[in-house]
Scaffold this active site. Structure first.
Site, short mmCIF file in Angstrom:
data_model
loop_
_atom_site.label_atom_id
_atom_site.label_comp_id
_atom_site.label_asym_id
_atom_site.label_seq_id
_atom_site.Cartn_x
_atom_site.Cartn_y
_atom_site.Cartn_z
N GLY A 94 4.73 1.43 -1.86
CA GLY A 94 3.51 0.65 -1.98
C GLY A 94 2.37 1.31 -1.24
N GLU A 109 8.26 13.40 -5.52
CA GLU A 109 9.05 12.90 -4.40
C GLU A 109 8.26 12.86 -3.09
OE1 GLU A 109 13.49 13.82 -3.43
OE2 GLU A 109 12.23 15.29 -2.36
N GLU A 141 -1.18 2.12 -5.80
CA GLU A 141 -0.19 1.30 -6.50
C GLU A 141 -0.15 -0.07 -5.85
OE1 GLU A 141 4.11 2.37 -5.28
OE2 GLU A 141 2.94 4.22 -5.03
N ARG A 148 0.37 10.92 -0.23
CA ARG A 148 1.21 11.54 -1.26
C ARG A 148 0.44 11.80 -2.54
NH1 ARG A 148 2.94 6.28 -0.19
NH2 ARG A 148 2.84 4.81 -1.93
N HIS A 182 2.65 10.78 -8.45
CA HIS A 182 3.07 11.69 -7.38
C HIS A 182 4.58 11.94 -7.49
CE1 HIS A 182 5.17 8.76 -4.85
NE2 HIS A 182 4.23 7.91 -5.21
#
Length: 114
Positions: free
Chosen positions: A22, A11, A86, A62, A9
């Site tokens: 995270g 910004e 993530e 995001r 992704h």
């Protein structure tokens, strides 16, 4: 043979707000949305029309927003899967990055156990 394209992704709000990401569920910034569109267009130039396209994404906002930009150009529905998130930063998520930085313990220089 299949080709795999991995996209991160662009910004997100946690970047500009200086908070730990995270699993903190931030959104893309306006610049991030524009970049996600550019990523989608770049992929469109590399993937032949008519090719079978499958799109998988983390379920965080995001990444789902990024996937949505790609999905629109390819006419597919992204599969959102929480297992693609993530790493989690636990209690640090959503806190100021400096909060986490103050608690960082560097590994030993010699790679030993301390």
């Amino acid at each position: 043979m299949r080709t795999l394209h991995v996209v991160t992704h662009p910004e997100a709000t946690h970047h500009v707000e200086g908070v730990v990401g995270g699993w903190h569920d931030s959104r893309l910034t306006p610049a991030g949305v524009r970049t996600a569109g550019a990523i989608a267009r770049a992929l469109r130039t590399r993937i032949p029309h008519g090719a079978e396209v499958e799109l998988f994404s983390s379920d965080l906002q995001r990444t789902a927003q990024t996937a949505a930009e790609v999905a629109e150009l390819f006419g597919v529905e992204p599969v959102l899967d929480r297992r693609l998130r993530e790493k989690s930063y636990g209690e640090a998520e959503g806190r100021p990055q400096e909060w986490l930085d103050r608690r960082f313990v560097p590994p030993p220089a010699d790679g030993g156990d301390g």
